[in-house]
Motif scaffolding. Structure first.
Motif, PDB file in Angstrom:
ATOM      1  N   ALA A   1     -19.637  -7.687  -2.924  1.00 25.58           N
ATOM      2  CA  ALA A   1     -19.018  -6.496  -2.341  1.00 25.58           C
ATOM      3  C   ALA A   1     -18.229  -6.895  -1.112  1.00 25.58           C
ATOM      4  CB  ALA A   1     -20.088  -5.468  -1.968  1.00 25.58           C
ATOM      5  N   VAL A   2     -17.204  -6.092  -0.804  1.00 31.53           N
ATOM      6  CA  VAL A   2     -16.430  -6.271   0.422  1.00 31.53           C
ATOM      7  C   VAL A   2     -16.351  -4.937   1.152  1.00 31.53           C
ATOM      8  CG1 VAL A   2     -15.087  -8.276  -0.289  1.00 31.53           C
ATOM      9  CG2 VAL A   2     -14.268  -5.989  -0.873  1.00 31.53           C
ATOM     10  N   ILE A   3     -16.567  -4.991   2.467  1.00 38.68           N
ATOM     11  CA  ILE A   3     -16.504  -3.817   3.329  1.00 38.68           C
ATOM     12  C   ILE A   3     -15.387  -4.040   4.331  1.00 38.68           C
ATOM     13  CG2 ILE A   3     -17.696  -2.439   5.073  1.00 38.68           C
ATOM     14  CD1 ILE A   3     -20.331  -3.180   3.726  1.00 38.68           C
ATOM     15  N   GLY A   4     -14.464  -3.082   4.442  1.00 40.71           N
ATOM     16  CA  GLY A   4     -13.399  -3.154   5.428  1.00 40.71           C
ATOM     17  C   GLY A   4     -13.835  -2.498   6.723  1.00 40.71           C
ATOM     18  N   VAL A   5     -13.586  -3.164   7.856  1.00 36.82           N
ATOM     19  CA  VAL A   5     -13.961  -2.618   9.158  1.00 36.82           C
ATOM     20  C   VAL A   5     -12.793  -2.713  10.117  1.00 36.82           C
ATOM     21  CG1 VAL A   5     -16.385  -3.247   8.829  1.00 36.82           C
ATOM     22  CG2 VAL A   5     -14.881  -4.804  10.080  1.00 36.82           C
ATOM     23  N   GLY A   6     -12.730  -1.787  11.079  1.00 40.90           N
ATOM     24  CA  GLY A   6     -11.685  -1.808  12.085  1.00 40.90           C
ATOM     25  C   GLY A   6     -11.976  -0.820  13.189  1.00 40.90           C
ATOM     26  N   ASN A   7     -11.548  -1.152  14.393  1.00 40.11           N
ATOM     27  CA  ASN A   7     -11.784  -0.314  15.563  1.00 40.11           C
ATOM     28  C   ASN A   7     -10.469   0.175  16.157  1.00 40.11           C
ATOM     29  OD1 ASN A   7     -14.257  -1.900  15.229  1.00 40.11           O
ATOM     30  ND2 ASN A   7     -14.893  -0.960  17.140  1.00 40.11           N
ATOM     31  N   THR A   8     -10.453   1.420  16.574  1.00 40.48           N
ATOM     32  CA  THR A   8      -9.342   2.037  17.289  1.00 40.48           C
ATOM     33  C   THR A   8      -8.027   1.857  16.513  1.00 40.48           C
ATOM     34  OG1 THR A   8     -10.559   1.406  19.278  1.00 40.48           O
ATOM     35  CG2 THR A   8      -8.442   2.441  19.598  1.00 40.48           C
ATOM     36  N   ILE A   9      -7.084   1.052  17.033  1.00 43.35           N
ATOM     37  CA  ILE A   9      -5.804   0.886  16.354  1.00 43.35           C
ATOM     38  C   ILE A   9      -6.015   0.365  14.940  1.00 43.35           C
ATOM     39  CG2 ILE A   9      -3.600  -0.341  16.401  1.00 43.35           C
ATOM     40  CD1 ILE A   9      -3.912  -0.418  19.482  1.00 43.35           C
ATOM     41  N   ALA A  10      -6.870  -0.657  14.805  1.00 38.60           N
ATOM     42  CA  ALA A  10      -7.153  -1.189  13.469  1.00 38.60           C
ATOM     43  C   ALA A  10      -7.888  -0.158  12.619  1.00 38.60           C
ATOM     44  CB  ALA A  10      -7.970  -2.478  13.578  1.00 38.60           C
ATOM     45  N   GLY A  11      -8.744   0.643  13.249  1.00 40.12           N
ATOM     46  CA  GLY A  11      -9.422   1.704  12.515  1.00 40.12           C
ATOM     47  C   GLY A  11      -8.449   2.752  12.020  1.00 40.12           C
ATOM     48  N   GLU A  12      -7.441   3.077  12.842  1.00 39.74           N
ATOM     49  CA  GLU A  12      -6.429   4.044  12.419  1.00 39.74           C
ATOM     50  C   GLU A  12      -5.612   3.495  11.256  1.00 39.74           C
ATOM     51  OE1 GLU A  12      -4.416   4.831  16.067  1.00 39.74           O
ATOM     52  OE2 GLU A  12      -6.076   5.988  16.895  1.00 39.74           O
ATOM     53  N   ARG A  13      -5.308   2.211  11.301  1.00 42.13           N
ATOM     54  CA  ARG A  13      -4.602   1.601  10.171  1.00 42.13           C
ATOM     55  C   ARG A  13      -5.484   1.604   8.917  1.00 42.13           C
ATOM     56  NH1 ARG A  13       0.325  -0.464  10.651  1.00 42.13           N
ATOM     57  NH2 ARG A  13       1.160  -1.111  12.671  1.00 42.13           N
ATOM     58  N   LEU A  14      -6.772   1.374   9.086  1.00 37.42           N
ATOM     59  CA  LEU A  14      -7.664   1.434   7.925  1.00 37.42           C
ATOM     60  C   LEU A  14      -7.759   2.848   7.371  1.00 37.42           C
ATOM     61  CD1 LEU A  14     -10.776  -0.888   8.420  1.00 37.42           C
ATOM     62  CD2 LEU A  14      -8.989  -1.031   6.688  1.00 37.42           C
ATOM     63  N   ALA A  15      -7.687   3.848   8.240  1.00 35.80           N
ATOM     64  CA  ALA A  15      -7.671   5.231   7.750  1.00 35.80           C
ATOM     65  C   ALA A  15      -6.439   5.458   6.877  1.00 35.80           C
ATOM     66  CB  ALA A  15      -7.688   6.208   8.922  1.00 35.80           C
ATOM     67  N   ILE A  16      -5.290   4.929   7.284  1.00 35.90           N
ATOM     68  CA  ILE A  16      -4.090   5.006   6.455  1.00 35.90           C
ATOM     69  C   ILE A  16      -4.328   4.298   5.129  1.00 35.90           C
ATOM     70  CG2 ILE A  16      -1.688   4.224   6.271  1.00 35.90           C
ATOM     71  CD1 ILE A  16      -1.424   4.682   9.279  1.00 35.90           C
ATOM     72  N   TYR A  17      -4.964   3.124   5.205  1.00 33.88           N
ATOM     73  CA  TYR A  17      -5.246   2.368   3.986  1.00 33.88           C
ATOM     74  C   TYR A  17      -6.139   3.172   3.034  1.00 33.88           C
ATOM     75  CZ  TYR A  17      -6.633  -1.462   0.935  1.00 33.88           C
ATOM     76  OH  TYR A  17      -6.861  -2.254  -0.170  1.00 33.88           O
ATOM     77  N   ILE A  18      -7.197   3.775   3.579  1.00 35.97           N
ATOM     78  CA  ILE A  18      -8.120   4.563   2.754  1.00 35.97           C
ATOM     79  C   ILE A  18      -7.387   5.714   2.086  1.00 35.97           C
ATOM     80  CG2 ILE A  18     -10.103   6.125   2.845  1.00 35.97           C
ATOM     81  CD1 ILE A  18     -11.201   4.312   5.109  1.00 35.97           C
TER      82      ILE A  18
END
Length: 492
Positions: A235-252
């Motif tokens: 399994a792979v889990i994507g993680v990110g905080n603040t700016i990276a978290g916002e980019r991950l939200a776009i990715y999701i």
């Protein structure tokens, strides 16, 4: 916020199907096949350079955990995404996008690899956070002990043109009374090691992330050496905080429904800051679609919660909002300061660790990552907790409006922990400390006597609250024990 080239194998077939994440289709609905993902080529391990070590190397000693750290270059072709014709980026996050033209790229990944007998089968892939023109492993710095203790593989991916090879002249700005270098970039930090890297646009990062995650999860999707040779990721889990978290939200919202490579995500502190762009189109304020098909936990500290308020959850989406937490903490900023001194030669500038907020956010975020991993593997959903209301009061740490705070001055509601339920201090997310690290206001001896009488009463009550929090899934056993031991040292 390498090259002793070993070899570079040709790219495999231009595209291939990757294994889908653990999404569950509604009854009677046929699960669509994931989109084809282009293959990549790994090169490494990378050594050498003028500095002799990778940028943002682990600030935590890996040796006691049996881990090793290495760096690889990754080459391929990736595209930006564009809003699908006839659609818009709605506030619900249910976005439709189409791929643009493929462009060559070359980036780097940092790999922290556990021993085979300790590997838990999951790789945590961090969308490295770009800040002031440098890329750093923000999520890892928060959660290193949890990740290493529990046998996760970890990969940090450099994704931003601005932090890799931007050619704009570097400069220095003054931020919160501290001199901050801007535009260091990997290529400038060690041109001998990183001079060959090229990411023409950060908009390519979403496709790059898919490709790299697929290659790490399915070893058939890559050429070159295997960064996790001898291990079998499940399994792979994507993680990110603040700016990276916002980019991950776009990715999701936009990419995960097509690619379905990731099995889960952990995001921390989605703010109302500058809107990010999806290949030229402004995105709405950071959000996560409620119909996401894999487990997702978003941890919004009081800092982010006060700005945005409660968010709608979904069947596989949770929002955790720990009362009393701040965007960063004094101990965390001390860790950041140590890394900045090593990597950038930056001196001090942070508030004293016990003056800034000391609420241990890392205990809750570590529990969240473990909960996501368990959710993926066992189907046991992570718990849901009350969220915090938005707060439009003063920016300074004063107790107004009173309805937002309890009798001890701590925030009401939200995800509860022993630090605010059996407190020895008031924890505020506001204040002058750099990094949004808030303030801690220790109680006086008179306040402590009025609350508990004797230290022994406090120790017993805190231990009971900590064990109850562990049962609710808020704390992991080692952190419960560490918290109780720390509380037992409190006296008056």
């Amino acid at each position: 916020m390498k090259p002793n080239t070993l070899w570079l194998m040709p790219l495999l077939a231009a595209t291939m199907l990757v294994q889908p994440g653990c999404a569950v289709s509604p009854p009677g609905q046929v699960k669509a096949q994931p989109a084809a993902v282009a293959a990549v080529t790994f090169e490494g391990p990378i050594t050498g350079g003028t500095r002799g070590f990778p940028y943002s190397a682990s600030i935590v000693d890996l040796a006691p955990y049996g881990y090793t750290e290495s760096e690889y270059f990754v080459s391929g072709k990736a595209h930006a995404y564009h809003v699908a014709p006839g659609t818009t980026l709605g506030a619900d996050g249910r976005w439709q996008v189409v791929a643009g033209e493929d462009v060559p790229y070359k980036t780097r990944i940092l790999v922290r690899k556990p021993p085979a007998d300790k590997f838990n089968g999951t790789i945590v892939i961090e969308y490295m956070q770009e800040y002031f023109g440098t890329e750093r492993d923000t999520n890892y710095r928060w959660n290193a002990e949890t990740l290493l203790r529990n046998g996760f593989g970890w990969v940090g991916v450099s994704m931003h043109h601005e932090g890799i090879d931007d050619t704009k002249p570097p400069q220095t700005i003054t931020y919160a009374g501290k001199q901050i270098p801007i535009g260091t970039t990997l290529a400038r930090w060690d041109p001998q090691r990183y001079g060959s890297l090229s990411v023409p646009s950060s908009d390519m990062s979403y496709d790059m992330l898919t490709q790299i995650a697929a290659a790490l999860k399915s070893k058939k999707a890559a050429g070159g050496p295997d960064p996790f040779e001898g291990l079998n990721p499940k399994a792979v889990i994507g993680v990110g905080n603040t700016i990276a978290g916002e980019r991950l939200a776009i990715y999701i919202n936009a990419v995960q429904p097509q690619a379905r490579v990731f099995d889960g995500f952990f995001l921390q502190d989605l703010h109302t800051g500058a809107k990010l762009k999806l290949s030229g189109a402004d995105t709405p304020l950071p959000t996560v679609r409620t119909d996401v098909g894999v487990p997702v936990i978003v941890l919004n500290t009081t800092t982010a919660s006060a700005e945005r308020g409660p968010r709608e959850e979904g069947r596989m989406l949770r929002f955790w909002a720990p009362a009393g937490s701040s965007h960063t903490t004094g101990p965390y900023m001390a860790r950041v300061g140590k890394a900045n001194q090593r990597d950038l030669g930056m001196d001090g500038g942070n508030c004293p660790a016990d003056y800034a907020n000391t609420f241990p956010v890392q205990y809750v975020s570590g529990a969240a990552i473990v909960a996501i991993d368990r959710w993926i593997k066992s189907g046991k959903a992570a718990p849901s907790f009350p969220q915090l209301p938005s707060f439009e009061g003063p920016r300074q740490p004063v107790l107004e409006p009173a309805s937002y705070f309890d009798a001890n001055g701590n925030v009401k509601g939200g995800l509860r922990t022993p630090w605010v339920d059996v407190p020895v201090a008031r924890y505020d997310w506001r204040g002058e400390c750099i990094g949004g690290s808030g303030r801690t206001f220790p109680f006086t001896t008179e306040q402590l006597k009025a609350l508990y009488g004797t230290p022994d009463v406090y120790h017993k009550r805190f231990a009971g609250a900590a064990k109850a929090a562990e049962k609710r899934g808020v704390l992991l056993p080692p952190d419960t024990q560490a918290a109780i031991e720390a509380a037992n040292k409190v006296s008056w």
